[in-house]
Design an enzyme around this catalytic site. Sequence first.
Site, short mmCIF file in Angstrom:
data_model
loop_
_atom_site.label_atom_id
_atom_site.label_comp_id
_atom_site.label_asym_id
_atom_site.label_seq_id
_atom_site.Cartn_x
_atom_site.Cartn_y
_atom_site.Cartn_z
N HIS A 12 0.83 -1.21 0.00
CA HIS A 12 0.00 0.00 0.00
C HIS A 12 0.87 1.26 0.00
O HIS A 12 0.45 2.32 0.47
CB HIS A 12 -0.97 -0.01 1.20
CG HIS A 12 -0.28 0.04 2.54
ND1 HIS A 12 -0.83 -0.50 3.67
CD2 HIS A 12 0.89 0.57 2.94
CE1 HIS A 12 -0.02 -0.30 4.70
NE2 HIS A 12 1.03 0.36 4.28
N HIS A 59 -3.54 5.91 8.20
CA HIS A 59 -2.31 6.65 8.50
C HIS A 59 -2.68 8.02 9.06
O HIS A 59 -2.42 9.05 8.44
CB HIS A 59 -1.46 6.80 7.25
CG HIS A 59 -1.07 5.49 6.63
ND1 HIS A 59 -1.93 4.74 5.87
CD2 HIS A 59 0.09 4.79 6.66
CE1 HIS A 59 -1.32 3.65 5.46
NE2 HIS A 59 -0.08 3.66 5.93
N HIS A 193 10.28 -3.39 5.54
CA HIS A 193 10.68 -2.00 5.38
C HIS A 193 10.75 -1.30 6.73
O HIS A 193 10.07 -1.67 7.68
CB HIS A 193 9.77 -1.22 4.43
CG HIS A 193 8.32 -1.04 4.81
ND1 HIS A 193 7.47 -2.07 5.05
CD2 HIS A 193 7.58 0.08 4.96
CE1 HIS A 193 6.24 -1.60 5.31
NE2 HIS A 193 6.30 -0.28 5.27
N GLU A 240 3.48 -4.52 9.77
CA GLU A 240 2.21 -4.46 9.02
C GLU A 240 1.75 -5.83 8.55
O GLU A 240 0.57 -6.04 8.28
CB GLU A 240 2.37 -3.57 7.78
CG GLU A 240 2.54 -2.11 8.07
CD GLU A 240 2.79 -1.28 6.82
OE1 GLU A 240 2.76 -0.06 6.93
OE2 GLU A 240 3.05 -1.85 5.74
C1 DHB Z 1 6.14 3.63 2.70
C2 DHB Z 1 5.64 2.37 2.90
C3 DHB Z 1 4.54 2.17 3.71
O1 DHB Z 1 4.03 0.95 3.94
C4 DHB Z 1 3.91 3.26 4.30
O2 DHB Z 1 2.81 3.04 5.06
C5 DHB Z 1 4.41 4.54 4.10
C6 DHB Z 1 5.54 4.73 3.29
C7 DHB Z 1 7.33 3.83 1.86
O3 DHB Z 1 7.92 2.84 1.41
O4 DHB Z 1 7.69 4.97 1.58
FE FE Z 2 2.52 1.08 5.44
#
Ligand code: DHB
Ligand code: FE
Length: 316
Positions: A12, A59, A193, A240
């Site tokens: 996402h 968010h 991430h 997540e």
């Molecule tokens: C990014 C990835 C995410 O899952 C998110 O919620 C916000 C930013 C990113 O990779 O920049």
């Molecule tokens: Fe995210």
Amino acid sequence: MARIIAGVTSSHVPAIGAAIDNHRQAEPYWQRVFRGFERSKEWIAKVKPDVCIVVYNDHASAFSVEMIPTFALGTATEFPIADEGWGPRPVPVVKGDPELASHIAQSVILDEFDLTLCNKMEVDHGLTVPLNLMFGSPKEWPCPIIPLAVNVVQFPPPTGNRCFNLGKAIRKAVESYPKDLKVVVFGTGGMSHQISGQRAGLINSKFDHAFLDNLTRNPKKLTKLSHLELMREAGAEGVEMVMWLIMRGALDDKVDEVYRFYTVPASNTAVGHIILENRIKGAKKALAKSGKPASKKPAPKLKRAAARAKVDRIRS
Ligand code: DHB
Ligand code: FE
């Protein structure tokens, strides 16, 4: 009766939404990402779900830090697109299915999962980006969407085990709904991430591939991962992936993996995408119950999908 026929996981990442909105899909960087969803768009156009339940995280758009529900189910007729600072994304308003959503709420809450019910809720990129990846950019989304927002931003998020069991309760709810509906469940977010702090930029592809393998074949193993293990291996935002376990809990124990795509990076993130179908036997049973003719042979669409499982494992 209604039936969950398949589950999808999808990234996402907000930058994917920005690439779509700013017409940058053809750039080599983004082409690599969008190409991985071409077959998925074909798949979902053939499957034609009547409803999708999209498990995602908000968010600080619908909920601020003043109010953080662990599980929030969208029971409204429609969900406006949130303004995340640049105006609402230019995507169609998300139409809900308040009747099915209320049925799920009753069943799941009486099954002792305390959902927050949202009769008014804006949805942000966490929900709209996965819709774009799977459905492209239509004038209207092709089916009603039931949003399920999960807190994965403020410690503590729900455990993977809790999420998996919630998926099972959602399945029970769907299967006790009298209308004949094909339902697809989306688990969104991930994969590895970390956006800030000393380990910003962390990607762990080895962990991601193992997670995808286990998601298909041994999801129970994933339910035992603690938040600390998930964050250590997949980065702070890798947590997540507990949302994927809601989707997986809503499927059969044994599923057919009909498609997989993995690429690094999209923005800061490893994009992992998988499509899992409940097995043909279950789908045949649903067809029989719906009064439609059930032949002894698997439905051609499902048979083809099962065959594709052998060839469609794209990894980059
Ligand atoms: C990014 C990835 C995410 O899952 C998110 O919620 C916000 C930013 C990113 O990779 O920049
Ligand atoms: Fe995210």
